[in-house]
Structure formats: C-alpha cells, structure tokens
Design an enzyme around this catalytic site. Structure first.
Site, mmCIF file in Angstrom:
data_model
loop_
_atom_site.group_PDB
_atom_site.id
_atom_site.type_symbol
_atom_site.label_atom_id
_atom_site.label_comp_id
_atom_site.label_asym_id
_atom_site.label_seq_id
_atom_site.Cartn_x
_atom_site.Cartn_y
_atom_site.Cartn_z
ATOM 1 C CG ASP A 90 -6.315 -0.115 -5.854
ATOM 2 O OD1 ASP A 90 -6.700 0.089 -5.312
ATOM 3 O OD2 ASP A 90 -5.308 -1.127 -5.004
ATOM 4 C CG HIS B 127 -5.761 -1.009 -1.783
ATOM 5 N ND1 HIS B 127 -4.587 -0.840 -3.092
ATOM 6 C CD2 HIS B 127 -5.259 -0.948 -0.681
ATOM 7 C CE1 HIS B 127 -4.046 -0.065 -2.276
ATOM 8 N NE2 HIS B 127 -3.651 -0.237 -0.386
ATOM 9 C CB CYS C 81 -1.225 0.355 1.368
ATOM 10 S SG CYS C 81 -2.355 1.017 1.582
#
Length: 294
Positions: free
Chosen positions: A227, A262, A170
């Site tokens: 995502d 994600h 991330c």
C-alpha cells in the site's frame, strides 16, 4: 489526479451549519459506485438475503435522518451489532454485501450513508471530484454523531448495543480507530487499510495515532504491505503508540499482507487479492466473535 483510493482526504474547509433541507442523500442508490471503475464481475462476491431481513432504513439524527442499509437474521432480537463503515465511494453494493455477510454470521450489520449532507457519491464518475467535492467536506464530528445515532437505532430495533463492534474499509478504516476511542460501548473493531497519520485541520482535528492510547476495545488492523499510501513506518508508529495505552490499546494488533496493496478486500475491483481478503475476513470474524459473542 490519480484514481488511487490512498489520496489524503484532509481539508481546510470549515464545518457547515446544517438543517433538514441540507440532506442531499435521502435514500441509498443501487448497484456499485461508478467512480470505483468497472466491476470485476467474475470475482465480485454476491451474498443472498435468505434468512435475513435486509434493506434501507432511516436513522433519526438531530437535523433530520440518514439513510442506511441494515442486514440481520430474520426474527431474532438481542443481536450483537456491527457498524460497517463505507469506503470513499459510499454505501454501494459492495458495502451492502459486507452487511449481508455479517448478518449470515449472526450480527445486525448497519452501514449509514455518512456523506448524506455533503453529496451523493453515486453520481460521481471521477474519483478526484468525489474527493474534493464530497469526501473532504465531511467533518469527523458529524460522522461520530451519526454513528452514535445508528447505535441508538439498533438498540431500539432488535440489536444489543452493549455488544457493539465496528469495521470499515479505506476511508472507513480510519473511522474505525476514531469511533473505537469515541464510544465506550465499542467492544472490538476491525480496520481495513485505514489511514493512521495525517495533518490536523478544522474538519479532521484528530488522527488515529493521536487516540491510540484511548481505545475502548481492541482493534485488528488489516493492511497491505504494498500500500503506497499507508507506509510500514506509519504502522510501526501506531504500534508504538498503542503500546503506551491500557489493555484495549495494547491488545490491538496488525496483520500486514506483504503482497497486497490498498483495497485488497474490495472483491469487485482489480485491487482484490483473494488470499489476503479471505484470510483477513476469517480473522475479522474471529476477532469480532471473541468480543461480541462470548
């Protein structure tokens, strides 16, 4: 504000002048990050420390010291080094477990707490406040300098800084790209769903797409097709930019998991997708082994 970890972390705040007393985090907190929500205990991977030396270290930097978690095979020296870069939630138990997983594979894995001057992520229960009060205020230059200091610590404590890799998740996935262009010693990187494009500002003057042609080692990008914060268009743009660089840039590649979103590797969260996470981890180890162990 949404709890999504895909939030744009850009900020227009200027860098702060730092001194020793400006270090807010002086030691690592235990457990999982509160802001990440309830831990999915039935899926969270727990890696033991048998055969390893693990625990908190202090990495000397120009204005004090940064706490970090280190895991490495016990009694061994000359180890290849992998920097492990945190999510927005800091160096909590998930990141420490990733370090132990890498140590079980023969690496010295180190995760420095890169927010240590700006705030303590373990104290936050709301993602929006964590982002606005801490994450957005962390300058890229500070991060790159602290990672340089971490590599120096590793070289003096049993690691081989000439066999250097980096992986991150991330927020840390973006840093993987930047640091691989920053440090000539980086031989390979693995970026898990790190942002590739964005607006420049005083704290974040460069985005991964801006340094795509300047990589010192090839990067494996592991991304989710679902995502919402990192589009396929941005991945395609990054691929085109990489193709214009030298060997390390051209050798970089992406794997996109169509059904994953994600944070699909974060095994303690509902976003976890076991198939994508396991395949990505296998690919990540092969990628690092090829450059750091050959």
């Amino acid at each position: 504000m949404s709890r999504s970890p895909d939030t744009d972390f850009d900020s227009l705040l200027p860098p702060l002048a730092l001194s020793r007393r400006d270090f807010i985090v002086t030691s690592l907190a235990g457990g999982f990050a509160l802001a990440a929500g309830p831990v999915a205990a039935q899926t969270a991977i727990k890696t033991d420390a048998k055969g390893l030396v693990v625990g908190e270290i202090k990495v000397p930097v120009a204005d004090g010291s940064v706490p970090a978690y280190r895991a490495a095979p016990d009694g061994k020296t000359g180890l290849p080094v992998v920097l492990v870069i945190q999510e927005i939630f800091g160096v909590h138990e998930y990141i420490r477990d990733v370090c132990r997983r890498l140590a079980k594979e023969g690496y010295m894995a180190i995760a420095p707490e890169l927010y240590s001057r700006q705030g303590d992520p373990s104290r936050y229960t709301e993602v929006s406040r964590l982002i606005s009060e801490v994450v957005n205020k962390v300058p890229d230059a500070q991060v790159l300098g602290d990672l340089d200091a971490t590599v120096a610590w590793a070289a003096q404590n049993g690691g081989n800084a000439e066999r250097l890799g980096i992986t991150g998740f991330c927020w840390g996935g973006r840093i993987v790209w930047l640091y691989t262009a920053h440090n000539p010693k980086v031989k390979a990187g693995v970026a898990w769903y790190g942002r590739l494009v964005g607006n420049a500002d005083p704290l974040h003057p460069t985005q991964p797409i801006d340094i795509a042609t300047k990589l010192n080692g090839p990067v494996l990008g592991l991304y989710g097709g679902q995502d919402a914060g990192i589009t396929q268009d941005s991945i395609d743009a990054m691929k085109q930019a990489l193709a214009k660089g030298d060997d390390a840039s051209q050798d970089s590649t992406f794997v996109v998991y169509p059904d994953a979103g994600h944070a699909f590797h974060a095994d303690y969260r509902p976003s976890y997708r076991a198939d994508a996470a396991k395949d990505g981890w296998s690919r990540a180890l092969q990628w690092l082994d090829k450059s750091l162990k050959s």
